[in-house]
Design a protein around this motif. Structure first.
Motif, PDB file in Angstrom:
ATOM      1  N   ALA A  40      65.388  85.517  22.328  1.00 53.99           N
ATOM      2  CA  ALA A  40      64.350  84.507  22.513  1.00 53.99           C
ATOM      3  C   ALA A  40      63.694  84.674  23.875  1.00 53.99           C
ATOM      4  CB  ALA A  40      64.938  83.108  22.382  1.00 53.99           C
ATOM      5  N   ALA A  41      62.379  84.448  23.910  1.00 53.11           N
ATOM      6  CA  ALA A  41      61.631  84.528  25.170  1.00 53.11           C
ATOM      7  C   ALA A  41      60.866  83.246  25.448  1.00 53.11           C
ATOM      8  CB  ALA A  41      60.662  85.701  25.142  1.00 53.11           C
ATOM      9  N   GLY A  42      61.041  82.238  24.609  1.00 52.44           N
ATOM     10  CA  GLY A  42      60.302  81.001  24.815  1.00 52.44           C
ATOM     11  C   GLY A  42      60.772  79.923  23.877  1.00 52.44           C
ATOM     12  N   ALA A  43      60.326  78.707  24.158  1.00 49.17           N
ATOM     13  CA  ALA A  43      60.636  77.568  23.302  1.00 49.17           C
ATOM     14  C   ALA A  43      59.533  76.537  23.456  1.00 49.17           C
ATOM     15  CB  ALA A  43      61.993  76.961  23.661  1.00 49.17           C
ATOM     16  N   PHE A  44      59.299  75.805  22.387  1.00 55.22           N
ATOM     17  CA  PHE A  44      58.287  74.750  22.385  1.00 55.22           C
ATOM     18  C   PHE A  44      58.832  73.545  21.652  1.00 55.22           C
ATOM     19  CE2 PHE A  44      55.129  72.388  19.984  1.00 55.22           C
ATOM     20  CZ  PHE A  44      54.215  72.027  20.963  1.00 55.22           C
ATOM     21  N   ALA A  45      58.536  72.367  22.166  1.00 58.54           N
ATOM     22  CA  ALA A  45      58.871  71.117  21.484  1.00 58.54           C
ATOM     23  C   ALA A  45      57.883  70.052  21.946  1.00 58.54           C
ATOM     24  CB  ALA A  45      60.302  70.680  21.784  1.00 58.54           C
ATOM     25  N   CYS A  46      57.680  69.058  21.100  1.00 62.11           N
ATOM     26  CA  CYS A  46      56.772  67.977  21.466  1.00 62.11           C
ATOM     27  C   CYS A  46      57.171  66.717  20.709  1.00 62.11           C
ATOM     28  CB  CYS A  46      55.322  68.349  21.161  1.00 62.11           C
ATOM     29  SG  CYS A  46      54.917  68.428  19.392  1.00 62.11           S
ATOM     30  N   LEU A  72      54.122  69.132  14.316  1.00 60.95           N
ATOM     31  CA  LEU A  72      53.905  70.331  15.117  1.00 60.95           C
ATOM     32  C   LEU A  72      55.207  71.102  15.297  1.00 60.95           C
ATOM     33  CD1 LEU A  72      51.385  69.219  17.885  1.00 60.95           C
ATOM     34  CD2 LEU A  72      50.974  69.863  15.503  1.00 60.95           C
ATOM     35  N   ASN A  73      56.302  70.375  15.533  1.00 64.06           N
ATOM     36  CA  ASN A  73      57.596  71.057  15.662  1.00 64.06           C
ATOM     37  C   ASN A  73      57.947  71.797  14.385  1.00 64.06           C
ATOM     38  OD1 ASN A  73      57.959  70.052  18.273  1.00 64.06           O
ATOM     39  ND2 ASN A  73      59.020  68.217  17.540  1.00 64.06           N
ATOM     40  N   ARG A  74      57.657  71.177  13.258  1.00 65.35           N
ATOM     41  CA  ARG A  74      57.968  71.820  11.981  1.00 65.35           C
ATOM     42  C   ARG A  74      57.111  73.064  11.760  1.00 65.35           C
ATOM     43  NH1 ARG A  74      58.716  68.767   6.152  1.00 65.35           N
ATOM     44  NH2 ARG A  74      59.254  70.639   4.951  1.00 65.35           N
ATOM     45  N   LEU A  78      43.712  68.244  12.071  1.00 64.21           N
ATOM     46  CA  LEU A  78      43.806  69.379  11.137  1.00 64.21           C
ATOM     47  C   LEU A  78      45.256  69.744  10.868  1.00 64.21           C
ATOM     48  CD1 LEU A  78      40.973  71.806  12.316  1.00 64.21           C
ATOM     49  CD2 LEU A  78      41.174  70.765  10.056  1.00 64.21           C
ATOM     50  N   MET A  79      46.080  69.687  11.906  1.00 63.61           N
ATOM     51  CA  MET A  79      47.504  69.994  11.729  1.00 63.61           C
ATOM     52  C   MET A  79      48.179  68.974  10.802  1.00 63.61           C
ATOM     53  SD  MET A  79      48.764  72.693  13.188  1.00 63.61           S
ATOM     54  CE  MET A  79      48.513  73.923  14.463  1.00 63.61           C
ATOM     55  N   HIS A  80      47.614  67.778  10.729  1.00 68.82           N
ATOM     56  CA  HIS A  80      48.195  66.724   9.895  1.00 68.82           C
ATOM     57  C   HIS A  80      47.482  66.582   8.552  1.00 68.82           C
ATOM     58  CE1 HIS A  80      51.267  64.753  12.422  1.00 68.82           C
ATOM     59  NE2 HIS A  80      50.580  65.270  13.425  1.00 68.82           N
ATOM     60  N   GLN A  81      46.566  67.486   8.239  1.00 68.26           N
ATOM     61  CA  GLN A  81      45.852  67.398   6.968  1.00 68.26           C
ATOM     62  C   GLN A  81      46.816  67.737   5.829  1.00 68.26           C
ATOM     63  OE1 GLN A  81      43.972  66.348   4.393  1.00 68.26           O
ATOM     64  NE2 GLN A  81      42.346  66.497   5.951  1.00 68.26           N
ATOM     65  N   ASP A  82      47.007  66.796   4.916  1.00 65.80           N
ATOM     66  CA  ASP A  82      47.990  66.963   3.850  1.00 65.80           C
ATOM     67  C   ASP A  82      47.376  67.297   2.501  1.00 65.80           C
ATOM     68  OD1 ASP A  82      50.177  66.527   5.495  1.00 65.80           O
ATOM     69  OD2 ASP A  82      50.121  64.353   5.207  1.00 65.80           O
ATOM     70  N   THR A  83      46.051  67.450   2.443  1.00 63.75           N
ATOM     71  CA  THR A  83      45.414  67.840   1.194  1.00 63.75           C
ATOM     72  C   THR A  83      44.819  69.236   1.341  1.00 63.75           C
ATOM     73  OG1 THR A  83      43.317  66.754   1.809  1.00 63.75           O
ATOM     74  CG2 THR A  83      44.916  65.453   0.553  1.00 63.75           C
ATOM     75  N   TYR A 142      48.363  80.492  14.692  1.00 63.15           N
ATOM     76  CA  TYR A 142      48.157  79.202  15.356  1.00 63.15           C
ATOM     77  C   TYR A 142      49.264  78.889  16.355  1.00 63.15           C
ATOM     78  CZ  TYR A 142      51.741  77.442  12.124  1.00 63.15           C
ATOM     79  OH  TYR A 142      52.913  77.251  11.435  1.00 63.15           O
ATOM     80  N   ASP A 143      50.425  79.569  16.249  1.00 64.33           N
ATOM     81  CA  ASP A 143      51.551  79.261  17.120  1.00 64.33           C
ATOM     82  C   ASP A 143      51.224  79.503  18.596  1.00 64.33           C
ATOM     83  OD1 ASP A 143      54.501  78.458  16.806  1.00 64.33           O
ATOM     84  OD2 ASP A 143      54.649  80.163  18.170  1.00 64.33           O
ATOM     85  N   ASN A 144      50.259  80.387  18.871  1.00 67.11           N
ATOM     86  CA  ASN A 144      49.811  80.591  20.251  1.00 67.11           C
ATOM     87  C   ASN A 144      49.340  79.286  20.879  1.00 67.11           C
ATOM     88  OD1 ASN A 144      49.546  83.774  20.650  1.00 67.11           O
ATOM     89  ND2 ASN A 144      48.879  83.295  18.586  1.00 67.11           N
ATOM     90  N   TRP A 145      48.701  78.443  20.065  1.00 62.18           N
ATOM     91  CA  TRP A 145      48.132  77.175  20.542  1.00 62.18           C
ATOM     92  C   TRP A 145      49.172  76.317  21.238  1.00 62.18           C
ATOM     93  CZ3 TRP A 145      48.418  72.182  17.684  1.00 62.18           C
ATOM     94  CH2 TRP A 145      47.541  71.206  18.166  1.00 62.18           C
TER      95      TRP A 145
END
Length: 408
Positions: free
Chosen positions: A28-34, A39-41, A308-313, A354-357
């Motif tokens: 591993a070289a990094g980690a992200f959480a919020c 977004l975590n999922r 957009l990340m939360h768009q479920d349709t 998108y994970d770069n974001w």
């Protein structure tokens, strides 16, 4: 996700089976959480998809083709580097690309290596031969790759110049698998995205040449990049409506500096308006998905990116999750695609750009192209209303870079 078991006496239970994830051993070289579990999922899905496809080479999928497609590789390269110590992995893959050049006029093939004989790579896939050495320099300060593969870089760019017509390069695959019933793009002209990669490759080649002390090559590529940029704007920019015509087009133009001077805010507004016009849905394929969230957030539309990340349709990442996705699919889930082309892959890391974001925009950890390898770090986080906190780190060659913020 599935296992076939034969010869078991009776009915097996979950406790009778142990699953072992097999992949190249990249630390591993990094980690992200919020604070936002969606977004975590999506971050975990991107990592699980990538890890499923790291087997000595960056495969496109682990079930159907298992090939090292060049376009997939350069789309995933940055988020692979941000998450895993993968310097030698990408060095090795550049050597794989070199093996396809022999007997092919020095030009890479679409796949390196792989079971397919796919012929000369299309330009937007061939871009990997230029972009991956750039990423190795940008993130690791590793100029060995560009030195060893400089002949390939020059051969590719000369090929692009021969194919281009007045600075416009066509013949790529385009914004692969945008929403619709075909893999080929319907929202963004293929020659637009191919020309963006033509510009990007030429621009970074000028920077690499300058570093290598190849002054004449640096000047030649820099001048060509300027010509491509002018041709791109003349051909695709709608000055009246401040748009290049689609979400992918506007996002790529913003991301790579192809917007006319002083027009960035107007183009970003047009991009946001297009997202709203589609009822907060995206119209992008793998290329637009790589840059859309960065472009929106960096120009003041972070809440729209979050929506957009939360768009479920359909079409949207939440729609795939609702259908049971635990990894990223090759497409946006259209039944017509399966009917026309056969079942699509449900594990394709090319959709994970998108994970770069999460790292480079929300947390704001970015390498400085003027001091590659994080000799100097750009730290520019972008808090968004609706997120309570973000925390991330990346282990650079010079040590750990951590960024954390909280709404208070």
């Amino acid at each position: 996700r599935y296992a076939e078991i034969r010869g078991w006496p009776g009915a097996p239970t979950a406790d009778d089976v142990t699953g072992v994830a097999v992949h190249t051993d990249l630390p591993a070289a990094g980690a992200f959480a919020c604070s936002d579990e969606r977004l975590n999922r999506l971050h975990r899905m991107a990592l699980w998809t990538l890890r499923s496809n790291i087997h000595g080479l960056p495969t496109d999928c682990p079930a159907r083709e298992r090939c090292g497609w060049l376009g997939d590789a350069h789309i995933v390269c940055e988020y692979a580097i941000l998450n895993y110590r993968s310097r030698t992995f990408w060095q090795k893959y550049l050597d794989d690309i070199d093996t396809t050049r022999a007997g092919n006029s020095g030009l890479p093939c679409n796949v390196a290596p792989g079971k397919r004989a796919c012929g000369t790579a299309r330009p937007d896939w061939m871009a990997a031969a230029v972009l991956i050495p750039w990423y190795l320099w940008l993130y690791y300060g590793d100029d060995d790759a560009m030195r060893r593969h400089w002949d390939a870089i020059e051969t590719v760019l000369a090929h692009f110049d021969r194919l281009a017509d007045g600075g416009i390069l066509a013949g790529g695959y385009g914004d692969w698998f945008d929403p619709g019933v075909s893999a080929y793009p319907r929202f963004t002209p293929e020659e637009l995205t191919t020309t963006v990669w033509y510009y990007r490759c030429t621009d970074v080649a000028a920077r690499m040449a300058a570093h290598l002390g190849r002054g004449s090559a640096a000047e030649r590529h820099a001048a060509q990049a300027e010509r491509i940029a002018r041709a791109f704007v003349a051909r695709f920019y709608d000055a009246e409506h401040h748009t290049f015509g689609s979400q992918t087009a506007d996002a790529m133009a913003l991301q790579f500096g192809l917007v006319p001077p002083g027009a960035a805010a107007a183009v970003a507004a047009s991009l946001a308006a297009d997202v709203r016009r589609h009822d907060t849905h995206l119209t992008v394929g793998i290329m637009g998905l790589r840059v859309l969230f960065d472009a929106l957030t960096r120009h003041g539309y972070g809440q729209l990116a979050l929506a957009l990340m939360h768009q479920d349709t359909y079409p949207g990442l939440g729609h795939l999750i609702a259908r049971g996705a635990t990894t990223l699919w090759e497409y946006w889930g259209e039944a017509e695609v399966d009917d026309r082309h056969g079942p699509r892959s449900l594990n394709h890391p090319m959709m994970g750009g998108y994970d770069n974001w999460f790292y480079t925009t929300l947390a704001g950890i970015r390498p400085d192209p003027d001091a590659p390898g994080f000799r100097h770090t750009l730290l520019q986080p972008h808090p968004i209303a609706g997120l309570d906190w973000v925390s991330a780190y990346h282990d650079s060659p010079h040590g750990r870079i951590a960024s954390a913020w909280r709404m208070d």
